[in-house]
Scaffold this motif. Structure first.
Motif, PDB file in Angstrom:
ATOM      1  N   SER A 181      45.651 -58.108   9.443  1.00  0.00           N
ATOM      2  CA  SER A 181      46.038 -59.510   9.291  1.00  0.00           C
ATOM      3  C   SER A 181      47.384 -59.815   9.927  1.00  0.00           C
ATOM      4  O   SER A 181      47.848 -60.953   9.879  1.00  0.00           O
ATOM      5  CB  SER A 181      46.081 -59.881   7.811  1.00  0.00           C
ATOM      6  OG  SER A 181      47.030 -59.063   7.127  1.00  0.00           O
ATOM      7  N   GLY A 182      48.032 -58.805  10.532  1.00  0.00           N
ATOM      8  CA  GLY A 182      49.345 -59.007  11.127  1.00  0.00           C
ATOM      9  C   GLY A 182      49.280 -59.950  12.319  1.00  0.00           C
ATOM     10  O   GLY A 182      48.442 -59.795  13.207  1.00  0.00           O
ATOM     11  N   ASP A 183      50.194 -60.895  12.357  1.00  0.00           N
ATOM     12  CA  ASP A 183      50.211 -61.902  13.430  1.00  0.00           C
ATOM     13  C   ASP A 183      51.068 -61.379  14.574  1.00  0.00           C
ATOM     14  O   ASP A 183      52.273 -61.612  14.647  1.00  0.00           O
ATOM     15  CB  ASP A 183      50.760 -63.223  12.892  1.00  0.00           C
ATOM     16  CG  ASP A 183      50.613 -64.349  13.907  1.00  0.00           C
ATOM     17  OD1 ASP A 183      50.035 -64.118  14.988  1.00  0.00           O
ATOM     18  OD2 ASP A 183      51.086 -65.470  13.627  1.00  0.00           O
ATOM     19  N   ILE A 184      50.438 -60.654  15.485  1.00  0.00           N
ATOM     20  CA  ILE A 184      51.112 -60.118  16.659  1.00  0.00           C
ATOM     21  C   ILE A 184      50.130 -60.137  17.810  1.00  0.00           C
ATOM     22  O   ILE A 184      48.938 -59.890  17.620  1.00  0.00           O
ATOM     23  CB  ILE A 184      51.642 -58.685  16.407  1.00  0.00           C
ATOM     24  CG1 ILE A 184      52.439 -58.182  17.611  1.00  0.00           C
ATOM     25  CG2 ILE A 184      50.532 -57.736  16.029  1.00  0.00           C
ATOM     26  CD1 ILE A 184      53.152 -56.855  17.345  1.00  0.00           C
ATOM     27  N   ARG A 185      50.607 -60.442  19.006  1.00  0.00           N
ATOM     28  CA  ARG A 185      49.719 -60.565  20.157  1.00  0.00           C
ATOM     29  C   ARG A 185      50.490 -60.202  21.424  1.00  0.00           C
ATOM     30  O   ARG A 185      51.730 -60.163  21.418  1.00  0.00           O
ATOM     31  CB  ARG A 185      49.184 -61.992  20.258  1.00  0.00           C
ATOM     32  CG  ARG A 185      50.248 -63.033  20.545  1.00  0.00           C
ATOM     33  CD  ARG A 185      49.713 -64.447  20.536  1.00  0.00           C
ATOM     34  NE  ARG A 185      49.300 -64.861  19.202  1.00  0.00           N
ATOM     35  CZ  ARG A 185      49.111 -66.138  18.865  1.00  0.00           C
ATOM     36  NH1 ARG A 185      49.299 -67.100  19.763  1.00  0.00           N
ATOM     37  NH2 ARG A 185      48.741 -66.446  17.635  1.00  0.00           N
ATOM     38  N   PRO A 186      49.797 -59.903  22.524  1.00  0.00           N
ATOM     39  CA  PRO A 186      50.477 -59.614  23.789  1.00  0.00           C
ATOM     40  C   PRO A 186      51.383 -60.780  24.201  1.00  0.00           C
ATOM     41  O   PRO A 186      51.016 -61.942  24.075  1.00  0.00           O
ATOM     42  CB  PRO A 186      49.320 -59.415  24.780  1.00  0.00           C
ATOM     43  CG  PRO A 186      48.188 -58.956  23.927  1.00  0.00           C
ATOM     44  CD  PRO A 186      48.332 -59.685  22.629  1.00  0.00           C
ATOM     45  N   GLY A 187      52.568 -60.422  24.692  1.00  0.00           N
ATOM     46  CA  GLY A 187      53.544 -61.429  25.073  1.00  0.00           C
ATOM     47  C   GLY A 187      54.578 -61.721  24.016  1.00  0.00           C
ATOM     48  O   GLY A 187      55.607 -62.343  24.300  1.00  0.00           O
ATOM     49  N   ASP A 188      54.350 -61.294  22.766  1.00  0.00           N
ATOM     50  CA  ASP A 188      55.327 -61.508  21.704  1.00  0.00           C
ATOM     51  C   ASP A 188      56.590 -60.706  21.981  1.00  0.00           C
ATOM     52  O   ASP A 188      56.536 -59.572  22.471  1.00  0.00           O
ATOM     53  CB  ASP A 188      54.752 -61.095  20.350  1.00  0.00           C
ATOM     54  CG  ASP A 188      53.854 -62.162  19.754  1.00  0.00           C
ATOM     55  OD1 ASP A 188      53.945 -63.320  20.206  1.00  0.00           O
ATOM     56  OD2 ASP A 188      53.054 -61.837  18.859  1.00  0.00           O
ATOM     57  N   ARG A 189      57.736 -61.287  21.650  1.00  0.00           N
ATOM     58  CA  ARG A 189      59.018 -60.596  21.780  1.00  0.00           C
ATOM     59  C   ARG A 189      59.412 -59.975  20.448  1.00  0.00           C
ATOM     60  O   ARG A 189      59.265 -60.605  19.396  1.00  0.00           O
ATOM     61  CB  ARG A 189      60.105 -61.553  22.264  1.00  0.00           C
ATOM     62  CG  ARG A 189      59.885 -62.050  23.677  1.00  0.00           C
ATOM     63  CD  ARG A 189      61.064 -62.857  24.189  1.00  0.00           C
ATOM     64  NE  ARG A 189      61.336 -64.004  23.351  1.00  0.00           N
ATOM     65  CZ  ARG A 189      62.423 -64.157  22.602  1.00  0.00           C
ATOM     66  NH1 ARG A 189      63.343 -63.204  22.565  1.00  0.00           N
ATOM     67  NH2 ARG A 189      62.597 -65.240  21.869  1.00  0.00           N
ATOM     68  N   LEU A 190      59.922 -58.744  20.510  1.00  0.00           N
ATOM     69  CA  LEU A 190      60.381 -58.035  19.321  1.00  0.00           C
ATOM     70  C   LEU A 190      61.902 -57.957  19.346  1.00  0.00           C
ATOM     71  O   LEU A 190      62.498 -57.664  20.388  1.00  0.00           O
ATOM     72  CB  LEU A 190      59.786 -56.626  19.272  1.00  0.00           C
ATOM     73  CG  LEU A 190      58.254 -56.514  19.299  1.00  0.00           C
ATOM     74  CD1 LEU A 190      57.843 -55.056  19.163  1.00  0.00           C
ATOM     75  CD2 LEU A 190      57.617 -57.345  18.202  1.00  0.00           C
ATOM     76  N   VAL A 191      62.504 -58.208  18.197  1.00  0.00           N
ATOM     77  CA  VAL A 191      63.951 -58.073  18.049  1.00  0.00           C
ATOM     78  C   VAL A 191      64.240 -57.200  16.839  1.00  0.00           C
ATOM     79  O   VAL A 191      63.362 -56.963  16.003  1.00  0.00           O
ATOM     80  CB  VAL A 191      64.630 -59.452  17.880  1.00  0.00           C
ATOM     81  CG1 VAL A 191      64.412 -60.327  19.106  1.00  0.00           C
ATOM     82  CG2 VAL A 191      64.118 -60.167  16.629  1.00  0.00           C
TER      83      VAL A 191
END
Length: 294
Positions: free
Chosen positions: A217-227
């Motif tokens: 259910s985690g909302d993460i997809r290609p193109g997301d930026r991580l900090v």
């Protein structure tokens, strides 16, 4: 009939009428030849044009007045519309500013609940990379700063693009930093778009990080930026870690795993910054720089 009789009397068959006609013709020819040869009548025409110019101006005045009035009305209407649009934009900007102030105050209260462990300000110190570990299974670099310069274990390193690593060993004048791509390294991260908190691990490859154990259910997809999320205290919150390249199910099919490209230029930098949190007691706003050590 009287006009015809007068004309016949003036230019009739008589000698006087013929002589006058010839005289008029001769005078006309002389004037044309003189004007053609010497341009004697040019000044006369210029003065006549000056005398007639007011008549042309008066004839064109109504059209000019109508054009000026129409242009004035159009310009005034445009100014009124622009003024209304700018007032609307100002009101919207003020509303957004008020909302940001409210969010900032709420953020400040939440940080106070966390005992100020994630301060707004960070302190920085410049360091130069002296050497690079050539072991392909150990991603480490040697810096020209040590305990005499205030270096402490676990201190974070960044460059102009993002997180580089953290201090693991140090002496009086030297220190060793573990890069985020080392297989033994892990950094708490947060997805900028969704706020999802995860852990990014090194893979042993200079251009790739791995984020395992992502819930379905985690909302993460290609193109997301991580900090950096700031959890754990070593890495101040908000520094870029990388960009998600792909998200795939893991071997168990119960979780997903993400492949991340590091934001920092890990193999192309000669200088880095050591950063650490400085608690902010009264400041409310975006992260800033509290101190710079040479």
């Amino acid at each position: 009939m009287a006009y015809a009789s007068s004309s016949n009397a003036r230019f009739g068959e008589g000698a006087a009428g013929t002589l006058r006609l010839l005289g008029y013709l001769a005078a006309a020819l002389l004037l044309m030849v003189a004007d053609h040869r010497g341009g004697w009548l040019t000044s006369v025409r210029q003065h006549a044009g000056l005398l007639v110019e007011p008549l042309y101006w008066m004839a064109a005045a109504p059209a000019r007045i109508a054009h000026a009035a129409r242009a004035g009305l159009v310009s005034r209407a445009a100014l009124v519309d622009e003024n209304a649009r700018l007032r609307e934009q100002l009101l919207l900007a003020n509303a957004r500013l008020s909302r940001l102030e409210a969010v900032a105050q709420e953020n400040h209260r939440l940080r106070e609940l966390l005992d100020g462990k994630r301060g707004y300000l960070v302190s920085v110190q410049l360091a130069t990379i002296l050497d690079v570990d050539l072991d392909p299974f150990r991603h480490r670099v040697v810096l020209d700063v040590g305990s005499r310069d205030g270096v402490s274990p676990g201190q974070a390193l960044i460059d102009a693009d993002g997180v580089v690593g953290q201090i693991v060993e140090f002496t009086g004048r030297r220190s060793i930093a573990l890069l985020i791509t080392d297989p033994d390294h892990a950094v708490p991260v947060q997805v900028v778009r969704s706020g999802l908190r995860l852990i990014a691990y090194g893979t042993g490859e200079r251009d790739r990080l791995r984020v395992p154990n992502i819930p379905q259910s985690g909302d993460i997809r290609p193109g997301d930026r991580l900090v950096t999320s700031g959890i754990g205290g070593n890495y101040p919150a908000g520094f870029a870690v990388g960009e998600v390249l792909r998200v795939e199910p893991d071997e168990t099919r119960l979780f997903a795993v993400a492949e991340v490209r590091p934001a920092a230029a890990l193999d192309r930098r000669g200088e880095v910054l050591l950063v650490w949190n400085v608690p902010a007691e009264t400041e409310v706003g975006p992260p800033g720089t509290a101190e710079h050590r040479p």
